[in-house]
Write a protein that holds these residues in place. Structure first.
Motif, PDB file in Angstrom:
ATOM      1  N   SER A 118      32.699  38.590  35.479  1.00 60.80           N
ATOM      2  CA  SER A 118      32.145  39.909  35.776  1.00 60.80           C
ATOM      3  C   SER A 118      32.890  40.646  36.900  1.00 60.80           C
ATOM      4  O   SER A 118      32.840  41.868  36.958  1.00 60.80           O
ATOM      5  N   ARG A 119      33.583  39.918  37.768  1.00 57.39           N
ATOM      6  CA  ARG A 119      34.295  40.605  38.871  1.00 57.39           C
ATOM      7  C   ARG A 119      35.805  40.735  38.608  1.00 57.39           C
ATOM      8  O   ARG A 119      36.562  41.196  39.463  1.00 57.39           O
ATOM      9  N   GLU A 122      37.640  44.286  38.946  1.00 57.86           N
ATOM     10  CA  GLU A 122      37.754  44.676  40.353  1.00 57.86           C
ATOM     11  C   GLU A 122      38.852  43.858  41.067  1.00 57.86           C
ATOM     12  O   GLU A 122      39.626  44.388  41.863  1.00 57.86           O
TER      13      GLU A 122
END
Ligand SMILES: Cc1cc2nc3c(=O)[nH]c(=O)nc-3n(C[C@H](O)[C@H](O)[C@H](O)COP(=O)(O)O)c2cc1C
Length: 156
Positions: A118-119, A122
């Protein structure tokens, strides 16, 4: 639209299988990148504290990548594939990304393994400045309905 499927695959060629299937479905070029020198099975033995992957992970410095995509600017869309290492993005991937101009590229990321991604968008963004990261997806293999659906939806 010209699409490139670029990928890193080390241990069991699982990411390579995903990349091959994706390049076939999209009619895209396929490019495998490797560290310089490429990893040997001993280098990947993460149970050994002295193995190359452990030494590199401890240093957290970018590593040399073999070869170069000469016509990278010709691609509008870049698929980027890699395995999860320690729940994170392998240094070979960050090092590959740093070597190119990503301005205006649309990027879809496919990951092989079983962890949380999910990261990842980024975390990758600073290594591909100017890219628009559209998607990061985790897959177990090319023969899963999830992967087939995802690849088909990317056909344009
Ligand atoms: C150094 C190292 C660390 C790994 N850490 C993870 C991990 O944290 N989570 C995971 O799901 N798989 C982990 N794996 C396994 C691979 O990510 C997984 O088997 C992947 O599908 C292999 O892809 P490949 O055959 O393209 O290299 C690790 C493998 C290696 C070599």
């Amino acid at each position: 639209m010209k699409t490139l499927v670029s990928f890193f695959s080390a241990q069991s060629r699982k990411t390579a299988d995903l990349a091959t299937a994706l390049a076939f479905v999209l009619g895209a070029d396929r490019y495998e990148f490797k560290p310089d020198p490429p990893y040997t099975p001993e280098d990947l033995d993460y149970n050994n504290p002295d193995a190359r992957v452990n030494r590199e992970a401890k240093a957290q410095a970018l590593i040399p990548i073999q070869g170069r995509i000469e016509n990278f600017e010709a691609y509008d869309r870049v698929m980027l594939g890699f395995p999860i290492w320690w729940g994170a993005i392998p240094l070979a991937v960050k090092s590959f990304c740093k070597g190119y101009n990503w301005t205006g590229k649309r990027v879809c990321v496919f990951v092989s393994g079983w962890d949380d991604v999910s990261r990842f968008a980024e975390i990758l963004q600073p290594y591909m400045e100017g890219a628009e990261i559209l998607d990061v997806k985790l897959f177990k293999g090319p023969n899963t309905p999830e992967f087939r659906r995802w690849a088909e939806a990317l056909k344009t």
